[in-house]
Each structure stands twice: as C-alpha cells, then as structure tokens.
Design an enzyme around this catalytic site. Sequence first.
Site, PDB file in Angstrom:
ATOM      1  N   LEU A 148       4.446  49.996 -48.950  1.00 42.99           N
ATOM      2  CA  LEU A 148       3.699  49.276 -49.994  1.00 42.99           C
ATOM      3  C   LEU A 148       4.026  47.786 -50.020  1.00 42.99           C
ATOM      4  O   LEU A 148       4.099  47.174 -51.082  1.00 42.99           O
ATOM      5  CB  LEU A 148       3.968  49.922 -51.354  1.00 42.99           C
ATOM      6  CG  LEU A 148       3.553  51.396 -51.449  1.00 42.99           C
ATOM      7  CD1 LEU A 148       4.002  52.000 -52.782  1.00 42.99           C
ATOM      8  CD2 LEU A 148       2.041  51.576 -51.270  1.00 42.99           C
ATOM      9  N   MET A 193       0.123  44.642 -47.338  1.00 46.66           N
ATOM     10  CA  MET A 193      -1.056  45.345 -46.805  1.00 46.66           C
ATOM     11  C   MET A 193      -1.238  46.711 -47.456  1.00 46.66           C
ATOM     12  O   MET A 193      -2.335  47.079 -47.886  1.00 46.66           O
ATOM     13  CB  MET A 193      -0.939  45.493 -45.286  1.00 46.66           C
ATOM     14  CG  MET A 193      -1.105  44.195 -44.521  1.00 46.66           C
ATOM     15  SD  MET A 193      -2.739  43.463 -44.719  1.00 46.66           S
ATOM     16  CE  MET A 193      -3.756  44.594 -43.798  1.00 46.66           C
ATOM     17  N   SER A 202      -8.736  45.169 -40.201  1.00 45.05           N
ATOM     18  CA  SER A 202      -8.815  43.725 -40.029  1.00 45.05           C
ATOM     19  C   SER A 202      -9.142  43.045 -41.337  1.00 45.05           C
ATOM     20  O   SER A 202      -9.777  43.619 -42.213  1.00 45.05           O
ATOM     21  CB  SER A 202      -9.884  43.392 -39.001  1.00 45.05           C
ATOM     22  OG  SER A 202     -10.025  42.007 -38.899  1.00 45.05           O
ATOM     23  N   LYS A 258      -9.303  47.204 -32.078  1.00 48.70           N
ATOM     24  CA  LYS A 258      -8.712  46.183 -32.953  1.00 48.70           C
ATOM     25  C   LYS A 258      -7.998  45.114 -32.119  1.00 48.70           C
ATOM     26  O   LYS A 258      -8.068  43.924 -32.411  1.00 48.70           O
ATOM     27  CB  LYS A 258      -7.731  46.821 -33.941  1.00 48.70           C
ATOM     28  CG  LYS A 258      -6.895  45.822 -34.753  1.00 48.70           C
ATOM     29  CD  LYS A 258      -7.744  45.066 -35.733  1.00 48.70           C
ATOM     30  CE  LYS A 258      -7.103  43.905 -36.469  1.00 48.70           C
ATOM     31  NZ  LYS A 258      -5.716  43.760 -36.610  1.00 48.70           N
ATOM     32  N   HIS A 302     -10.590  42.923 -30.607  1.00 46.16           N
ATOM     33  CA  HIS A 302     -11.079  42.078 -31.710  1.00 46.16           C
ATOM     34  C   HIS A 302     -10.184  40.848 -31.853  1.00 46.16           C
ATOM     35  O   HIS A 302     -10.652  39.714 -31.947  1.00 46.16           O
ATOM     36  CB  HIS A 302     -11.107  42.886 -33.006  1.00 46.16           C
ATOM     37  CG  HIS A 302     -11.203  42.049 -34.253  1.00 46.16           C
ATOM     38  ND1 HIS A 302     -10.120  41.366 -34.768  1.00 46.16           N
ATOM     39  CD2 HIS A 302     -12.243  41.749 -35.058  1.00 46.16           C
ATOM     40  CE1 HIS A 302     -10.506  40.692 -35.829  1.00 46.16           C
ATOM     41  NE2 HIS A 302     -11.788  40.911 -36.032  1.00 46.16           N
ATOM     42  N   ASN A 303      -8.884  41.068 -31.880  1.00 49.94           N
ATOM     43  CA  ASN A 303      -7.962  39.943 -32.049  1.00 49.94           C
ATOM     44  C   ASN A 303      -8.014  38.992 -30.849  1.00 49.94           C
ATOM     45  O   ASN A 303      -7.938  37.775 -31.015  1.00 49.94           O
ATOM     46  CB  ASN A 303      -6.531  40.446 -32.241  1.00 49.94           C
ATOM     47  CG  ASN A 303      -6.308  41.008 -33.632  1.00 49.94           C
ATOM     48  OD1 ASN A 303      -7.248  41.478 -34.273  1.00 49.94           O
ATOM     49  ND2 ASN A 303      -5.085  40.976 -34.104  1.00 49.94           N
ATOM     50  N   GLU A 310     -10.968  36.915 -31.215  1.00 51.98           N
ATOM     51  CA  GLU A 310     -10.678  35.944 -32.278  1.00 51.98           C
ATOM     52  C   GLU A 310      -9.949  34.720 -31.687  1.00 51.98           C
ATOM     53  O   GLU A 310     -10.291  33.578 -32.000  1.00 51.98           O
ATOM     54  CB  GLU A 310      -9.829  36.649 -33.335  1.00 51.98           C
ATOM     55  CG  GLU A 310      -9.311  35.802 -34.461  1.00 51.98           C
ATOM     56  CD  GLU A 310      -8.348  36.631 -35.336  1.00 51.98           C
ATOM     57  OE1 GLU A 310      -8.694  37.761 -35.748  1.00 51.98           O
ATOM     58  OE2 GLU A 310      -7.225  36.145 -35.594  1.00 51.98           O
ATOM     59  N   HIS A 326      -5.025  43.641   6.169  1.00 54.63           N
ATOM     60  CA  HIS A 326      -5.503  44.385   5.000  1.00 54.63           C
ATOM     61  C   HIS A 326      -6.920  44.917   5.182  1.00 54.63           C
ATOM     62  O   HIS A 326      -7.420  45.609   4.311  1.00 54.63           O
ATOM     63  CB  HIS A 326      -5.417  43.509   3.748  1.00 54.63           C
ATOM     64  CG  HIS A 326      -4.004  43.226   3.337  1.00 54.63           C
ATOM     65  ND1 HIS A 326      -3.090  44.222   3.051  1.00 54.63           N
ATOM     66  CD2 HIS A 326      -3.336  42.056   3.203  1.00 54.63           C
ATOM     67  CE1 HIS A 326      -1.928  43.676   2.731  1.00 54.63           C
ATOM     68  NE2 HIS A 326      -2.051  42.356   2.825  1.00 54.63           N
TER      69      HIS A 326
HETATM   70  P1  NDP Z   1       5.460  44.496 -43.051  1.00 52.44           P
HETATM   71  O1  NDP Z   1       4.963  44.511 -41.670  1.00 52.44           O
HETATM   72  O2  NDP Z   1       6.203  43.293 -43.516  1.00 52.44           O
HETATM   73  O3  NDP Z   1       6.368  45.782 -43.285  1.00 52.44           O
HETATM   74  C1  NDP Z   1       7.020  45.998 -44.503  1.00 52.44           C
HETATM   75  C2  NDP Z   1       6.904  47.437 -44.914  1.00 52.44           C
HETATM   76  O4  NDP Z   1       7.425  48.288 -43.889  1.00 52.44           O
HETATM   77  C3  NDP Z   1       7.684  47.730 -46.165  1.00 52.44           C
HETATM   78  O5  NDP Z   1       6.993  48.668 -46.933  1.00 52.44           O
HETATM   79  C4  NDP Z   1       8.968  48.302 -45.594  1.00 52.44           C
HETATM   80  O6  NDP Z   1       9.665  49.102 -46.501  1.00 52.44           O
HETATM   81  C5  NDP Z   1       8.423  49.127 -44.479  1.00 52.44           C
HETATM   82  N1  NDP Z   1       9.429  49.467 -43.481  1.00 52.44           N
HETATM   83  C6  NDP Z   1      10.000  48.640 -42.574  1.00 52.44           C
HETATM   84  N2  NDP Z   1      10.867  49.314 -41.809  1.00 52.44           N
HETATM   85  C7  NDP Z   1      10.839  50.602 -42.225  1.00 52.44           C
HETATM   86  C8  NDP Z   1      11.500  51.785 -41.827  1.00 52.44           C
HETATM   87  N3  NDP Z   1      12.365  51.770 -40.811  1.00 52.44           N
HETATM   88  N4  NDP Z   1      11.237  52.919 -42.501  1.00 52.44           N
HETATM   89  C9  NDP Z   1      10.352  52.927 -43.522  1.00 52.44           C
HETATM   90  N5  NDP Z   1       9.685  51.852 -43.933  1.00 52.44           N
HETATM   91  C10 NDP Z   1       9.930  50.700 -43.304  1.00 52.44           C
HETATM   92  O7  NDP Z   1       4.270  44.792 -44.099  1.00 52.44           O
HETATM   93  P2  NDP Z   1       2.784  44.246 -44.123  1.00 52.44           P
HETATM   94  O8  NDP Z   1       2.201  44.806 -45.363  1.00 52.44           O
HETATM   95  O9  NDP Z   1       2.737  42.790 -43.890  1.00 52.44           O
HETATM   96  O10 NDP Z   1       2.098  44.928 -42.863  1.00 52.44           O
HETATM   97  C11 NDP Z   1       2.006  46.325 -42.702  1.00 52.44           C
HETATM   98  C12 NDP Z   1       1.332  46.634 -41.384  1.00 52.44           C
HETATM   99  O11 NDP Z   1       0.053  46.036 -41.393  1.00 52.44           O
HETATM  100  C13 NDP Z   1       2.042  46.080 -40.158  1.00 52.44           C
HETATM  101  O12 NDP Z   1       1.900  46.986 -39.105  1.00 52.44           O
HETATM  102  C14 NDP Z   1       1.308  44.810 -39.856  1.00 52.44           C
HETATM  103  O13 NDP Z   1       1.333  44.479 -38.474  1.00 52.44           O
HETATM  104  C15 NDP Z   1      -0.070  45.142 -40.293  1.00 52.44           C
HETATM  105  N6  NDP Z   1      -0.727  43.946 -40.788  1.00 52.44           N
HETATM  106  C16 NDP Z   1      -2.021  43.819 -40.600  1.00 52.44           C
HETATM  107  C17 NDP Z   1      -2.687  42.723 -41.018  1.00 52.44           C
HETATM  108  C18 NDP Z   1      -4.096  42.683 -40.798  1.00 52.44           C
HETATM  109  O14 NDP Z   1      -4.739  41.679 -41.024  1.00 52.44           O
HETATM  110  N7  NDP Z   1      -4.645  43.783 -40.362  1.00 52.44           N
HETATM  111  C19 NDP Z   1      -2.067  41.607 -41.701  1.00 52.44           C
HETATM  112  C20 NDP Z   1      -0.723  41.838 -41.914  1.00 52.44           C
HETATM  113  C21 NDP Z   1      -0.102  42.964 -41.452  1.00 52.44           C
HETATM  114  P3  NDP Z   1      10.773  48.438 -47.489  1.00 52.44           P
HETATM  115  O15 NDP Z   1       9.990  47.901 -48.640  1.00 52.44           O
HETATM  116  O16 NDP Z   1      11.638  49.566 -47.853  1.00 52.44           O
HETATM  117  O17 NDP Z   1      11.475  47.375 -46.719  1.00 52.44           O
END
Ligand code: NDP
Length: 480
Positions: free
Chosen positions: A10, A13, A128, A182, A185-186, A189, A455
């Site tokens: 949580l 994202m 995205s 995805k 897509h990036n 971008e 070759h």
């Molecule tokens: P983060 O990538 O910063 O991850 C943080 C979350 O991961 C926290 O809830 C954290 O829990 C949890 N976490 C980390 N390590 C562990 C573990 N070992 N076991 C359990 N939970 C763990 O969060 P974001 O919200 O920024 O991104 C989430 C995902 O979305 C990522 O994969 C990211 O790449 C992707 N993303 C996509 C975007 C988009 O535009 N589509 C933009 C940004 C992100 P805790 O609170 O306990 O530390």
Amino acid sequence: KKASIGVTGLAVMGRNLARNLARHGHTVALHNRSEQRTRDLVEQFGDEGEFIPAYSAREFVDALERPRQVVIMVKAGRPTDAVIEEFAPLLEPGDVIVDAGNAHFADTRRREAALREQGLHFVGTGVSGGEEGALHGPSIMPGGSKESYESLGPLFEDISAKVDGEPCCTHVGADGAGHFVKMVHNGIEYADMQLIAESFDLLRGAAGYEPAQIAEVFRNWNTGRLDSYLIEITSQVLAHTDAGTGKPFVDIVTDQAEQKGTGRWTVQIGLDLGVPISGIAEAVFSRSLSGSADLREAARGLGGPARTPLSPLSGSEASAFADDVEQALYASKVVAYAQGFNQIQAGATEYGWDIDLGKVASIWRGGCIIRAKFLNDITAAYADEPGLPTLLTSGGFRKAVEDAQDSWRSVIATAVRLGIPTPGFSTALAYYDGLRAERLPAALVQGQRDYFGAHTYRRVDKGGSFHTAWATDDRAESTA
Ligand code: NDP
C-alpha cells in the site's frame, strides 16, 4: 461481507489502486508488510468506499470472496517473490494472484509457470499512468490465463481510463504478455520523448525561437495530428519560467536525463528478438550520452559548427522551418511506433501470445503517458489489415510519411549542417530508407563474412549456400 479483491503493498501505487477500486463500489481487502500503511489508508480515505483492513496474510486471505483475487503492488524483483511465497500457500486452486508492479516479463513467465503447478492463476499486469493514473484511471495491461480475466476483467475495466466509452484495459495475452506490452509501451515513451526533445532543440538552435515561443508552436501542434499528452506537457514545461532567476525553466535544469530501466529492458529484448527498434535504442542511448558528464566535459572543445543559425531566419522562414520540423517529428514518430509494434509482434511469435495489436493501441489512448489521438490511426490500420507487416505500409501512414519526407530530409540535413544532434530523427529516416531500399550493402557484408570466416552466402540467381575460395588465385565457388 467479504471483499471482491484485495491489495497488498500500500505504498503510493497500491494505495491509489485500492482507493480507485473502492470508489467504484468494490469492497477491497487491504494489507501491507508494515501495518502503518494499512492504518493510514483506512484513517485518511476510509470514507471513500468499503475497505477491510487485514494485519496478517491469513486475515487478508480470509477476507476475500472465492475465487480470491490478490493484487500485489510492491517493489519489483525480490520483494514480489517474497510476497508470492507468503501468500501462495494460503490460496486454493482457482484463486488469482495479480502482480501489478513493474516486473520484467521473463520473471512473470517464471512465476506464472510455477504457480500454475499449484492450480493458481498468476496475472502479470502492466499498469501505466503513475500514481495519478492508479487513482483516476490507468491503462491496464493484464496477461495471464483467459480464465483469470473472466473474474478480473470486469473489475479492471471498471477502474481503468475510458476513451470514447471504451475501457483502456484488455486481456493482452498469456503469462508475461501484459508485462511485455507494458515494457514496449515504456520504450515507445522514451522514443517519443526524445523526438519531441530534438524538435525543441532544432526550433531553438536552427530557427532561433525562444522556449516560450516553442511552447506556442507545441500548443499549436497539439491541435493537429500530434495531439497528445506528451506534446501538451512539453508545451507547459517550455512555457514555465523559473521563479527565482526569471529564466526559462528548461535553462535551469541539468541536461542529464535519468532512467529507471524499462527502456533499457526494451532494447535488450529487441536485441534478443532481432527486431530493429532503433528509435527506442537511440532514445535510451541519448539519455546515457547526456548523463556521461565526464566524457562530455572532456569532449567539450571538439571542433564543429557553432550551434547558432548560419544566417538568422526571418519570421516566415522560421515558421516554415517549424512546419518542416512538425513533419519530421510526425514521420519519425510513425517509425518509432512501427518498430515498437513490430517488437510486440515478435514477442508474441516467440512466446506464443495471441496479441491484438490494434487493441493494444486502443488501450493506450487513455491513462498512460503516450496517450494520443494518433493511436486511433494505429488501431484503424490494424483493423484494415490484421497481418500488416509494418505500420509504414498501411494506407494512411504510408501517404503521410511520403508527404512528410521532403521536410523530414531537409530538417535532418539542416541539423547535420549546424551540428545539432538528432539521433532519433536520423535513425528513423535511416530505417525508412533501409526498409524501402531495392538493394542493401548487406550483400558486401556477406562477402566479407565469407572471406574471413567462410560463413557462406546465398546467391540472387540460384538456391543453396556458396563459399568462394578467397585464398586461391582462381577464387573458385563451391556449394557449401
Ligand atoms: P515501491 O516500489 O516504493 O514499494 C514499496 C512497497 O513495497 C511497500 O508497500 C513496501 O512495504 C513493499 N515491500 C517492499 N519490499 C517488500 C518485501 N520484501 N515484502 C513485502 N513488501 C515489501 O512502491 P510504489 O507504490 O512506488 O510502486 C509499486 C509497484 O508499482 C512497483 O513495482 C513499481 O515499479 C510500480 N510502479 C509503477 C508505476 C507506474 O506508473 N505504473 C509508478 C510507480 C511505481 P513496506 O511499507 O512494509 O515497506
């Protein structure tokens, strides 16, 4: 009452995705490794819908209706595996685990295969649109089994962006197809952003426009065929003045572009699949070049034309040049997208995915960074001709690029003369000329390869493989 879906992870994202689901009337179970994030969400946004907070994996799983749908939104890589290992043993056959993080599609394929053994559906999903998208409607690209989409699809379509009443979400294909799409897509971008940046550089360096004037040019372009989110925000960035110095914002920002890595993945996979995605590659390399501070410092004095127009353009010449740049940008953009869609097709062939390319273009029309009017034309092109070999040969794009090419060539020639780097424009044109060439110098390369490495080569006039005895005087040809 049980929850129809649960979100674990949580941070920004996951929190926004959970809120989006709840705002659409779905009951959402909440879980996070550290309890505080769960408590915060309920405290701050609990009144937005129905949430069931859970403070252990067991409690979370028990809060879900069957088949259970667990969305994982944690840091990509090892953390995702850790969360899967925690939840999978608590789930039952038919349940669905969704990874909505930015996973590499190869990891998704591995995880899907392992969980399928346990009778679980694993759905790698591209999401995205960043945190705003997650809250207000992202573009959603789920992979995984068709069966999983039966229960998941309606929920995801509900919370996705909508364009012309259609949800920006579709079942992309099996296992890693969603994360693959995805990724591309990036990559696209990156290419689009690079092409826009080159347009800015040319308008400033060759036509002598100031950033505020270029903002106006982009605003104008945004009313035509280039109408897109990226052109719109570019215009706003260029119009922005730094409050402290009174300078254009673009002039107070360090000119070293950073990257998080999905563009790099796209290029790596492009190489593996043998798909020339030169537009994306040049965009990634351009960011790398910009970030090579020491190298750039060492090379700063290298000779070349001054980066000022050879002779200042008059107002009408500048405006005609801007029109040429618009044509060059459009044509280069068609090439970059054509290459990206060819990469998706190549991935589909390699991994056995049934991907509807026109549908992919249509779900990118909302929620994501490359959302644009232009995508409608891509959808139409694939609808007209499902087996289209490249967007460049489809009726509308073919004509538009043919019409643009005089301007395209002239803009690149000007750039070369003034020493303004346009790797994106140039590689796009080289690709176009390469594809349409009657004969390529690859014939000579084959000769060289046969000379030094035996070759072998194929002939234009008969079948089979041949080798020439280069070391002998008679250079006799033999079949190989
Ligand atoms: P983060 O990538 O910063 O991850 C943080 C979350 O991961 C926290 O809830 C954290 O829990 C949890 N976490 C980390 N390590 C562990 C573990 N070992 N076991 C359990 N939970 C763990 O969060 P974001 O919200 O920024 O991104 C989430 C995902 O979305 C990522 O994969 C990211 O790449 C992707 N993303 C996509 C975007 C988009 O535009 N589509 C933009 C940004 C992100 P805790 O609170 O306990 O530390």
